[in-house]
Structure formats: structure tokens, C-alpha cells
Enzyme design. Structure first.
Site, PDB file in Angstrom:
ATOM      1  N   HIS A  46       1.741   4.647  -2.683  1.00 31.79           N
ATOM      2  CA  HIS A  46       1.797   6.083  -2.378  1.00 31.79           C
ATOM      3  C   HIS A  46       3.163   6.654  -2.780  1.00 31.79           C
ATOM      4  O   HIS A  46       3.257   7.725  -3.380  1.00 31.79           O
ATOM      5  CB  HIS A  46       1.620   6.320  -0.875  1.00 31.79           C
ATOM      6  CG  HIS A  46       0.198   6.269  -0.394  1.00 31.79           C
ATOM      7  ND1 HIS A  46      -0.791   7.086  -0.899  1.00 31.79           N
ATOM      8  CD2 HIS A  46      -0.409   5.523   0.573  1.00 31.79           C
ATOM      9  CE1 HIS A  46      -1.936   6.848  -0.260  1.00 31.79           C
ATOM     10  NE2 HIS A  46      -1.734   5.901   0.633  1.00 31.79           N
ATOM     11  N   GLU A 102      -4.740   7.878  -2.621  1.00 33.05           N
ATOM     12  CA  GLU A 102      -5.221   6.584  -2.127  1.00 33.05           C
ATOM     13  C   GLU A 102      -5.518   5.630  -3.292  1.00 33.05           C
ATOM     14  O   GLU A 102      -5.409   4.414  -3.151  1.00 33.05           O
ATOM     15  CB  GLU A 102      -6.458   6.789  -1.239  1.00 33.05           C
ATOM     16  CG  GLU A 102      -6.886   5.598  -0.407  1.00 33.05           C
ATOM     17  CD  GLU A 102      -5.917   5.214   0.717  1.00 33.05           C
ATOM     18  OE1 GLU A 102      -4.935   5.954   0.970  1.00 33.05           O
ATOM     19  OE2 GLU A 102      -6.137   4.153   1.331  1.00 33.05           O
ATOM     20  N   HIS A 154       0.838  -1.203   0.000  1.00 32.08           N
ATOM     21  CA  HIS A 154       0.000   0.000   0.000  1.00 32.08           C
ATOM     22  C   HIS A 154       0.879   1.262   0.000  1.00 32.08           C
ATOM     23  O   HIS A 154       0.724   2.146  -0.846  1.00 32.08           O
ATOM     24  CB  HIS A 154      -0.898  -0.025   1.242  1.00 32.08           C
ATOM     25  CG  HIS A 154      -1.819   1.145   1.370  1.00 32.08           C
ATOM     26  ND1 HIS A 154      -3.144   1.089   0.994  1.00 32.08           N
ATOM     27  CD2 HIS A 154      -1.622   2.410   1.834  1.00 32.08           C
ATOM     28  CE1 HIS A 154      -3.708   2.271   1.219  1.00 32.08           C
ATOM     29  NE2 HIS A 154      -2.819   3.092   1.731  1.00 32.08           N
ATOM     30  N   GLU A 155       1.815   1.306   0.927  1.00 25.92           N
ATOM     31  CA  GLU A 155       2.650   2.505   1.030  1.00 25.92           C
ATOM     32  C   GLU A 155       3.576   2.638  -0.179  1.00 25.92           C
ATOM     33  O   GLU A 155       3.890   3.751  -0.605  1.00 25.92           O
ATOM     34  CB  GLU A 155       3.450   2.514   2.347  1.00 25.92           C
ATOM     35  CG  GLU A 155       2.591   2.452   3.631  1.00 25.92           C
ATOM     36  CD  GLU A 155       1.502   3.515   3.731  1.00 25.92           C
ATOM     37  OE1 GLU A 155       1.670   4.613   3.164  1.00 25.92           O
ATOM     38  OE2 GLU A 155       0.457   3.234   4.366  1.00 25.92           O
TER      39      GLU A 155
HETATM   40 MG    MG Z   1      -3.167   5.265   2.287  1.00 21.92          MG
END
Ligand code: MG
Length: 503
Positions: free
Chosen positions: A276, A302, A272-273
Site C-alpha cells: 500500500h 488492495e 501487505h502494508e
Molecule cells: Mg489492505
């Protein structure tokens, strides 16, 4: 680099603004370093001095940003003709920040900051002691200050829109309503089919099994190395609540977590990160130290993390190729097949806790918070009624009622931080990640093959061209329209759910 910059920014007034913007950017850069440090390595008692320097640097930033000569320069630039999209972007971004700092009276900002600093401490205790009453007066104060703030910021249809706009430029509650009107009935239907027909399991034995932290660190490292990153511009540390922070385009940092059991939480936090981080890393280098040098909004950001986490990370193809790496490093994996791991990665279970929920049930948690926030800001809901309203909404959406406030109304930190309008960007991210998936598959027909070959370059290049390289040039709505020729479209998300979970 300067030569490069000239090709993007040529207008004399804009160039003057960019020069004057450098100290403001430097303050942001420093605040980011301090923020990262507070969450990772700062010793506990550093907090008092740190909060002084953070608030002083913020004040300094406000002073520079609202300096009359700077503002008149920005005003002057907005009257210039023949500005290119990047130059228009610079003005748009600056005008937005100036507006917030100018329209909110310093007294209100100060009171809001002070109240939420106290509220955060009270919230932690209230949650621990399962006592809503102690938190209630603080939340009442925060809501009333935010209602005031919404009036100062201005809005067309609903006061909540003024707050939404702080997190997602131009987003209105009408947009959010439209999203939920489309996804909610479909999601309900998909969820009940999954549960009734047992299409995906609600739990997996691995969720209870401990893993070796050092081995897991190695797995996370291998996975993001396969995705690809430049170690000279990126680092990964550990924190309880994983996050990404872009100090600049050439210095992006993520954190992940190691709770010791249920290894997928660590793996998917990392992925997830990474999503980003990639957004920040693939921004246009010509934007360094300019107002365009960052991802445009929380929702678009996101969408990048959710794309890597869910669309790629939780796909069958990815499970298949990551399986040998998991098997080699984690002793608990070899007894399972890669298909077992796929179902472990994709358990679907209604949960009381937002952060524990899967991609099918997640948006119900956001819908619940969105409705309550909106009602609080409009005055239709009183803070004292929140616990009951929370319980009945949970029951309506997921068929369960929290037995304690801690697993209900007190579970999130956001309200104590006065972050109203933030939650909907999570759902927006889910929607946009599915929209991006639609276009990736269309424009990169070998998308799946690439994942199966662990070749992530084509998708990274595609994301760079479509989203990352623009930084903050376009607002989120303009970006979607320009890149995909359509506005925010929740149908891609419902299609994704149906295809993945019902077929
Ligand atoms: Mg996030």
C-alpha cells in the site's frame, strides 16, 4: 517543483482551482495526521476532544468544497477545451467529491454519522456477549439510512451500485457478479482438490509457536529494507489492526502487529502494508497538494498490497531468499527447511473468520457479505434474517457453520461503520493483483530471477510506470484499460490459483 507542476497543469482555470484546493488538501492532510495519531499514540481519553476536532475539520472541508465560487470554477473548467489527462483527472476527482457532499442532505449525513458512532460501541459489546439482538436495531437503522443515501446519490440498475461507487469509482454489482461467476466455481474446485489430495497442509506447527517480538521487529525491518524505501519519507509503527496512511507523497506511514505467536501474521501484515505504502510513495511528485495525489481506489490499492503479500511474499522464490534471514533471527526457524516455511506461509484451511483466511478461501467470505449487503440494500433481505442466512451461506461455500454470532454475523466492524459496498474491493484487489502478475511476468521475463536476487528495483519501477505514477488521474477502469489493454479480468486469478496450488 512548481516548474515541474506547470508541465502537468497548464490550463489557467485548472491552475486557479489547484490554488484554491490547497486549503482543502491541507484539511485532508491534517485529518490524516489526526487519524494516524488516534490509531497509534493518542492516550485513550483523548478520543472525546479528537472527535470534536475531526468532525469540525470535516465540516470545514465540506464548506470549502461546496463553496459556490469553487463549484462554478470546477464547472467552468469542465467546459474548457484541450485539457490534458491530468487536468481532466483533477476535474473528475473534484466533481465526485462535490457530488457526494452536495447530494446527501446534511441531516442524513449527520444521522448516519451519529448512528454509526453509537453502533460501533454497541457492536463491540454485542460481539463480546454474542448477542445479535442488541445490535439488530442499530443495523436496521443504518440499512434504512443507506437505502435513503443510495436514492440521493442515484444509480442506474441497482441501489447498491450507488454505495459501491463510493469505494470503487464506476464499479457496479454487474461487474461484481461477473467476477464471482467466474472465480467461484474454479475456486471451489481448486479448494476441494487441495483438501482431498492434501496438496497444501491445513495447519503448521509454527502457527502455535511463540516468537521473540524484538527479533521479529528486526526481521520485518530487514525485509522492507530489502524491498527498499527512503527512511526520510516513511515510518513503521505498531497497531492492532495494521494500516497504511499517506499523509502526502513524501510522508507515508504503515503499522504492523506483533501478537507473539505465528510469526507469519506479523511478516505478511508488514509486507501487505508495504505494498500500500509503495503506491503512495511512487505517486508523481508533481501531484503534491493536488486532488490527484493519492491512489485511485480501494480495489487498486488492495491489488498493490496483495501483489507484494501474495504474489511476491508467498512465492517459492521469496521463501527461498528470505529463509536465511528468518533462520538468522528467529530461533524457531532453523529446525525447518525453506520448503517447510513455504508450506507454513501457504496453509489452506476453510475458516469461519475472514481475517484468518488464506488466498484460496478468502473470496468466499467476500461473496457471502456481498450477497447479504446487496439484498439488505434492495430490501430483499431483512436484518433479522441475517444470522440464519449467514450460517447457511457459510455452509454452502466452506462447509462449516458458525456456532456463535461472534464468529459469524458479528465478526466484522464494517457494518457498524455503515461501510456497505466496501467488502467487494477486497476481492477486486485479489483479482487485479493476479492480473498485474500476468503482465509483470510477460513484460519482465526475469521477474523470478530478480526476486531470487533480492533485486526489487525492476518490479518497483514497473509498478511505478504502470500504476503508481498516475495517482488519481484515471478512474480504475480507465487505468486498467490504458495500462494493460484489457478490463478487469478474473481469469488471471483463476489461472494463478491453478498454477500455484494444483501444479
Ligand atoms: Mg489492505
Amino acid at each position: 517543483m512548481m516548474g515541474n507542476m506547470v508541465t502537468f497543469f497548464t490550463n489557467k482555470v485548472i491552475l486557479e482551482i489547484l490554488e484554491k484546493y490547497k486549503p482543502i488538501w491541507s484539511l485532508d492532510h491534517s485529518l490524516a495526521v489526526l487519524g494516524w495519531d488516534s490509531e497509534t499514540y493518542m492516550p485513550e481519553e483523548g478520543v472525546e476532544e479528537r472527535s470534536i476536532s475531526v468532525s469540525q475539520l470535516t465540516l470545514l472541508k465540506q464548506k470549502l468544497l461546496t463553496d459556490p465560487s469553487f463549484i462554478s470554477l470546477v464547472d467552468k473548467a469542465s467546459d474548457e477545451r484541450d485539457l490534458n489527462d491530468y487536468e481532466k483527472g483533477v476535474i473528475r476527482v473534484l466533481m465526485r467529491s462535490i457530488k457526494v457532499y452536495r447530494q446527501l442532505p446534511p441531516k442524513l449525513v449527520e444521522e448516519l454519522t451519529k448512528t454509526s458512532e453509537e453502533a460501533k460501541v454497541v457492536w463491540r459489546r454485542s460481539r463480546l456477549e454474542n448477542n445479535f439482538q442488541t445490535f439488530q436495531p442499530y443495523l436496521e437503522k443504518i440499512v434504512s439510512l443507506l437505502r435513503e443515501a443510495a436514492d440521493y446519490l442515484g444509480y442506474k440498475a441497482h441501489p447498491y451500485d450507488a454505495l459501491l461507487d463510493l469505494y470503487e469509482e464506476d464499479l457496479t454489482s454487474r461487474d461484481v457478479d461477473k467476477v464471482f461467476d467466474i472465480i467461484t466455481p474454479v475456486t471451489k474446485n481448486v479448494l476441494s482438490k487441495i483438501l482431498d489430495e492434501k496438496l497444501f497442509s491445513q495447519s503448521h506447527p509454527l502457527e502455535k509457536v511463540s516468537y521473540d517480538v524484538e527479533a521479529m521487529k528486526k526481521v520485518n525491518k530487514i525485509v522492507i529494507e530489502k524491498f527498499g524505501y527512503d527512511p526520510k519519507r516513511f515510518r513503521m509503527d505498531i497497531s492492532t489492526h495494521p494500516f497504511t496512511i499517506g499523509l502526502g507523497i513524501r510522508d507515508v506511514r504503515i503499522t504492523t502487529r506483533y501478537e507473539g505467536k505465528d510469526f507469519k501474521t506479523s511478516l505478511f501484515s508488514t509486507i501487505h502494508e508495504y505494498g500500500h505504502a509503495l503506491y503512495e510513495l511512487q505517486n508523481n511528485e508533481a501531484f503534491i497538494s493536488t486532488p490527484l495525489a493519492s491512489g485511485i481506489s480501494l480495489g487498486i490499492h488492495e491489488s498493490q498490497s496483495r501483489f507484494w503479500e501474495n504474489v511476491i511474499g508467498r512465492s517459492k522464490s521469496f521463501c527461498k531468499v528470505v529463509y536465511p534471514m528468518l533462520k538468522d533471527n528467529l530461533s524457531l526457524v532453523p529446525q525447518y527447511s525453506w520448503e517447510d516455511i513455504y508450506y507454513y506461509f501457504n496453509t489452506v484451511k476453510p475458516s469461519l473468520i475472514r481475517v484468518d483466511s488464506d488466498e484460496v478461501t478468502y473470496n468466499f467470505h467476500i461473496l457471502l457479505r456481498y450477497r447479504l449487503e446487496k439484498g439488505l440494500i434492495s430490501g430483499e433481505i431483512n436484518v433479522s434474517d441475517l444470522p440464519d442466512l449467514w450460517c447457511s451461506a457459510m455452509n454452502e461455500y466452506l462447509g462449516m457453520r458458525p456456532k456463535t454470532h461472534s464468529e459469524g454475523v458479528l465478526q466484522d466492524i464494517h457494518w457498524s461503520q455503515a461501510s456497505f459496498g466496501y467488502f467487494p474491493t477486497y476481492t477486486l484487489g485479489n483479482i487485479i493483483s493476479a492480473q498485474i502478475r500476468h503482465y509483470v511476468i510477460k513484460e519482465l521475463p526475469d521477474f523470478n530471477e530478480h526476486i531470487l536476487n533480492m533485486n526489487f528495483t525492476p518490479v518497483k519501477v514497473w509498478l511505478r510506470e504502470k500504476v503508481h505514477r498516475w495517482g488519481s488521474t484515471y478512474n480504475p477502469k480507465m487505468l486498467l484499460e490504458k495500462m494493460f489493454g484489457e478490463e478487469l479480468n478474473p481469469e488471471h486469478f483463476t489461472t494463478y490459483l491453478r498454477e500455484k496450488y494444483l501444479k
